[in-house]
Enzyme design. Structure first.
Site, PDB file in Angstrom:
ATOM      1  N   CYS A  52     -67.795  21.198  43.179  1.00 62.58           N
ATOM      2  CA  CYS A  52     -67.733  22.296  42.028  1.00 62.58           C
ATOM      3  C   CYS A  52     -68.630  22.043  41.036  1.00 62.58           C
ATOM      4  O   CYS A  52     -68.745  21.096  40.388  1.00 62.58           O
ATOM      5  CB  CYS A  52     -66.175  22.473  41.769  1.00 62.58           C
ATOM      6  SG  CYS A  52     -66.060  23.740  40.663  1.00 62.58           S
ATOM      7  N   CYS A  56     -64.298  20.180  34.766  1.00 65.33           N
ATOM      8  CA  CYS A  56     -62.994  19.891  34.462  1.00 65.33           C
ATOM      9  C   CYS A  56     -62.530  18.363  34.471  1.00 65.33           C
ATOM     10  O   CYS A  56     -62.686  17.750  35.465  1.00 65.33           O
ATOM     11  CB  CYS A  56     -61.954  20.723  35.310  1.00 65.33           C
ATOM     12  SG  CYS A  56     -62.589  22.557  35.551  1.00 65.33           S
ATOM     13  N   CYS A  59     -60.358  16.540  37.204  1.00 68.99           N
ATOM     14  CA  CYS A  59     -60.546  17.168  38.752  1.00 68.99           C
ATOM     15  C   CYS A  59     -61.391  16.246  39.733  1.00 68.99           C
ATOM     16  O   CYS A  59     -62.494  16.125  39.479  1.00 68.99           O
ATOM     17  CB  CYS A  59     -60.897  18.747  38.588  1.00 68.99           C
ATOM     18  SG  CYS A  59     -61.030  19.531  40.242  1.00 68.99           S
ATOM     19  N   CYS A  96     -50.743  29.228  49.644  1.00 68.92           N
ATOM     20  CA  CYS A  96     -51.813  29.575  48.582  1.00 68.92           C
ATOM     21  C   CYS A  96     -53.033  28.752  48.858  1.00 68.92           C
ATOM     22  O   CYS A  96     -53.067  27.513  49.127  1.00 68.92           O
ATOM     23  CB  CYS A  96     -51.370  28.715  47.009  1.00 68.92           C
ATOM     24  SG  CYS A  96     -49.638  29.311  46.556  1.00 68.92           S
ATOM     25  N   CYS A 127     -51.461  33.866  48.033  1.00 68.56           N
ATOM     26  CA  CYS A 127     -51.952  33.707  46.732  1.00 68.56           C
ATOM     27  C   CYS A 127     -53.225  32.724  46.744  1.00 68.56           C
ATOM     28  O   CYS A 127     -53.549  32.124  47.766  1.00 68.56           O
ATOM     29  CB  CYS A 127     -50.943  32.544  46.004  1.00 68.56           C
ATOM     30  SG  CYS A 127     -51.627  31.735  44.531  1.00 68.56           S
ATOM     31  N   CYS A 187     -50.570  34.335  38.062  1.00 65.12           N
ATOM     32  CA  CYS A 187     -50.141  32.880  38.096  1.00 65.12           C
ATOM     33  C   CYS A 187     -50.832  32.025  36.971  1.00 65.12           C
ATOM     34  O   CYS A 187     -51.951  31.869  37.648  1.00 65.12           O
ATOM     35  CB  CYS A 187     -50.302  32.405  39.650  1.00 65.12           C
ATOM     36  SG  CYS A 187     -49.816  30.515  39.806  1.00 65.12           S
ATOM     37  N   ARG A 259     -43.384  26.897  38.007  1.00 66.84           N
ATOM     38  CA  ARG A 259     -43.364  25.961  39.451  1.00 66.84           C
ATOM     39  C   ARG A 259     -43.717  24.538  38.647  1.00 66.84           C
ATOM     40  O   ARG A 259     -44.459  24.410  38.041  1.00 66.84           O
ATOM     41  CB  ARG A 259     -44.574  26.744  39.965  1.00 66.84           C
ATOM     42  CG  ARG A 259     -44.610  25.798  41.293  1.00 66.84           C
ATOM     43  CD  ARG A 259     -45.869  26.200  42.207  1.00 66.84           C
ATOM     44  NE  ARG A 259     -45.616  27.586  42.395  1.00 66.84           N
ATOM     45  CZ  ARG A 259     -46.642  28.573  42.496  1.00 66.84           C
ATOM     46  NH1 ARG A 259     -47.740  28.113  42.064  1.00 66.84           N
ATOM     47  NH2 ARG A 259     -46.404  29.674  42.832  1.00 66.84           N
TER      48      ARG A 259
HETATM   49  N1  SAM Z   1     -61.478  25.945  41.267  1.00 62.80           N
HETATM   50  C1  SAM Z   1     -60.630  26.941  40.704  1.00 62.80           C
HETATM   51  C2  SAM Z   1     -59.945  26.939  39.056  1.00 62.80           C
HETATM   52  O1  SAM Z   1     -60.227  25.660  38.635  1.00 62.80           O
HETATM   53  O2  SAM Z   1     -59.517  27.759  38.820  1.00 62.80           O
HETATM   54  C3  SAM Z   1     -59.400  26.643  41.592  1.00 62.80           C
HETATM   55  C4  SAM Z   1     -58.793  25.483  41.891  1.00 62.80           C
HETATM   56  S1  SAM Z   1     -58.158  24.328  40.799  1.00 62.80           S
HETATM   57  C5  SAM Z   1     -58.357  22.682  41.763  1.00 62.80           C
HETATM   58  C6  SAM Z   1     -56.585  24.780  40.421  1.00 62.80           C
HETATM   59  C7  SAM Z   1     -55.682  23.929  39.282  1.00 62.80           C
HETATM   60  O3  SAM Z   1     -55.202  22.884  39.730  1.00 62.80           O
HETATM   61  C8  SAM Z   1     -56.403  23.807  38.030  1.00 62.80           C
HETATM   62  O4  SAM Z   1     -56.761  24.640  37.208  1.00 62.80           O
HETATM   63  C9  SAM Z   1     -55.464  22.733  37.462  1.00 62.80           C
HETATM   64  O5  SAM Z   1     -54.550  23.324  36.747  1.00 62.80           O
HETATM   65  C10 SAM Z   1     -54.887  21.968  38.735  1.00 62.80           C
HETATM   66  N2  SAM Z   1     -55.438  20.661  39.175  1.00 62.80           N
HETATM   67  C11 SAM Z   1     -56.592  20.140  39.384  1.00 62.80           C
HETATM   68  N3  SAM Z   1     -56.834  19.011  39.529  1.00 62.80           N
HETATM   69  C12 SAM Z   1     -55.530  18.457  38.883  1.00 62.80           C
HETATM   70  C13 SAM Z   1     -54.991  17.193  38.854  1.00 62.80           C
HETATM   71  N4  SAM Z   1     -56.061  15.978  38.904  1.00 62.80           N
HETATM   72  N5  SAM Z   1     -53.780  17.225  38.240  1.00 62.80           N
HETATM   73  C14 SAM Z   1     -53.223  18.325  37.999  1.00 62.80           C
HETATM   74  N6  SAM Z   1     -53.367  19.364  38.193  1.00 62.80           N
HETATM   75  C15 SAM Z   1     -54.512  19.433  38.621  1.00 62.80           C
HETATM   76 FE1  SF4 Z   2     -63.795  23.178  39.903  1.00 66.69          FE
HETATM   77 FE2  SF4 Z   2     -61.799  21.726  39.700  1.00 66.69          FE
HETATM   78 FE3  SF4 Z   2     -62.348  22.773  37.594  1.00 66.69          FE
HETATM   79 FE4  SF4 Z   2     -61.370  24.223  39.816  1.00 66.69          FE
HETATM   80  S1  SF4 Z   2     -60.251  22.582  38.335  1.00 66.69           S
HETATM   81  S2  SF4 Z   2     -63.145  24.718  38.383  1.00 66.69           S
HETATM   82  S3  SF4 Z   2     -62.115  22.843  41.539  1.00 66.69           S
HETATM   83  S4  SF4 Z   2     -63.653  21.336  38.775  1.00 66.69           S
END
Ligand code: SAM
Ligand code: SF4
Ligand code: DTB
Length: 314
Positions: A52, A56, A59, A96, A127, A187, A259
């Site tokens: 990606c 973040c 992630c 989802c 979702c 959500c 949730r």
């Molecule tokens: N890429 C899209 C986005 O970021 O909106 C969708 C997928 S992203 C993985 C969805 C959500 O998963 C993130 O906004 C975050 O809140 C949650 N998430 C991702 N990695 C996580 C982690 N290591 N621990 C807890 N929540 C996590």
């Molecule tokens: Fe990409 Fe992970 Fe951020 Fe979603 S949470 S935008 S998958 S880096």
């Protein structure tokens, strides 16, 4: 009773309540709006994994960090529908689908629309979480029958640039507004345990609860620490502070599904039981979240049975 004019001091006062007063108040409000012995069950599936463009800091899927994750292009529709069927068999009523995108691309987006239609044909709620959207994409998702769009604010506006710098907090709000305007359920939630302060927790709750309409669903994730990400060594959130935040989310957004999302694998049964008591009423059920393990299905079944929760999993 649904209020979206929360002031900072009011929320501070909630955090300062004695624990027993707080959980009593949250539970009372919970009972007024929901059956306290029911928890909604969703199952997650990663339809596109890794690489990606966003950074973040929590992630596993960001291309900016070396987390050892194996990436995968968009999966085939048939295999997603098979997973959804299995999830339904296991008792989920919502499926989802998550994609590691900053925003959906032209080639893959129509395929996601077909996935949504396929899930809807199974008589399940659908979702998706696909990153930022433009208005045209939102309209197409609505036409495909999408029930919920997940787009988390993740943390407070003040703390946001400590977590991610490739997009702004306002970018998140913009997508959420477009989704709301289309009539798709919103959500949107957060991750706790990323080193944020209580001030940040108050601020993020105010962001959610002061939206023109409360999100229909608010996932509260506890950080799953991923080796290789900048937030791997974040200070863990104290379980009592986590429960208090869930309770306050329930008080501020009485009719929203709250949730208990990522991080349940690390939570004791007692901690989860208290979260359900104070108002959490939705979980992800299934062996995997997106790229990490979830609490095991057998264990969840056992715990929910022990607590006399759920009807949905008979
Ligand atoms: N890429 C899209 C986005 O970021 O909106 C969708 C997928 S992203 C993985 C969805 C959500 O998963 C993130 O906004 C975050 O809140 C949650 N998430 C991702 N990695 C996580 C982690 N290591 N621990 C807890 N929540 C996590
Ligand atoms: Fe990409 Fe992970 Fe951020 Fe979603 S949470 S935008 S998958 S880096
Ligand atoms: C949400 O708030 N949590 C889910 C879902 N929305 C998409 C994702 C949790 C991801 C946990 C880390 C992983 O498995 O990669």
């Amino acid at each position: 009773m649904i209020k979206n004019t929360w002031k900072y001091e009011e929320v501070v006062a909630l955090f300062q309540l004695p624990f027993n007063d707080l959980i009593f108040r949250a539970h009372t409000i919970h009972r007024e709006h929901f059956d306290p012995n029911k928890v909604q069950i969703s199952t997650l599936s990663s339809i596109k994994t890794g690489r990606c463009a966003e950074n973040c800091g929590y992630c596993s899927q960001s291309a900016h960090f070396d987390t050892g994750l194996e990436s995968e292009a968009l999966v085939a529709i048939d295999s997603v529908i098979e997973d959804a069927k299995q999830a339904k068999k296991n008792g989920a009523d919502r499926f989802c689908m998550g994609a590691a995108w900053s925003r959906p691309n032209k080639r893959d987006f129509p395929i996601v629309l077909e996935m949504i239609k396929g899930v809807k044909a199974l008589d399940m709620e659908a979702c998706v979480t696909l990153g930022m959207l433009d208005s045209d994409q939102v309209a197409q998702l609505k036409d495909a029958g999408l029930d919920y769009y997940n787009h988390n604010i993740d943390t407070s506006p003040e703390y946001y640039d400590k977590i991610v710098t490739t997009r702004s907090f306002q970018d998140r709000l913009d997508t959420i507004s477009k989704v709301r305007a289309s009539g798709i359920n919103v959500c949107s939630g957060a991750i706790l345990g990323m080193g944020e302060s209580e001030k940040d927790r108050i601020s993020l709750l105010i962001q959610l609860a002061n939206m023109d309409e409360h999100p229909d669903s608010v996932p509260i994730n506890m950080l799953v620490p991923i080796e290789g990400t900048p937030l791997y060594n974040s200070e863990k959130i104290n379980p009592i502070d986590f429960i208090k935040t869930v309770a306050i989310a329930r008080i501020m957004m009485p009719a929203t599904w709250v949730r208990l999302s990522a991080g349940r694998e690390e939570m004791s049964d007692e901690m989860q039981a208290l979260c359900y008591f104070v108002g959490a009423n939705s979980i992800f059920y299934g062996e995997r979240l997106l790229t990490t393990d979830n609490a095991s299905q057998n264990h969840d079944k056992q715990l929910l049975q022990q607590l006399g929760i759920n009807s949905l999993m008979n």
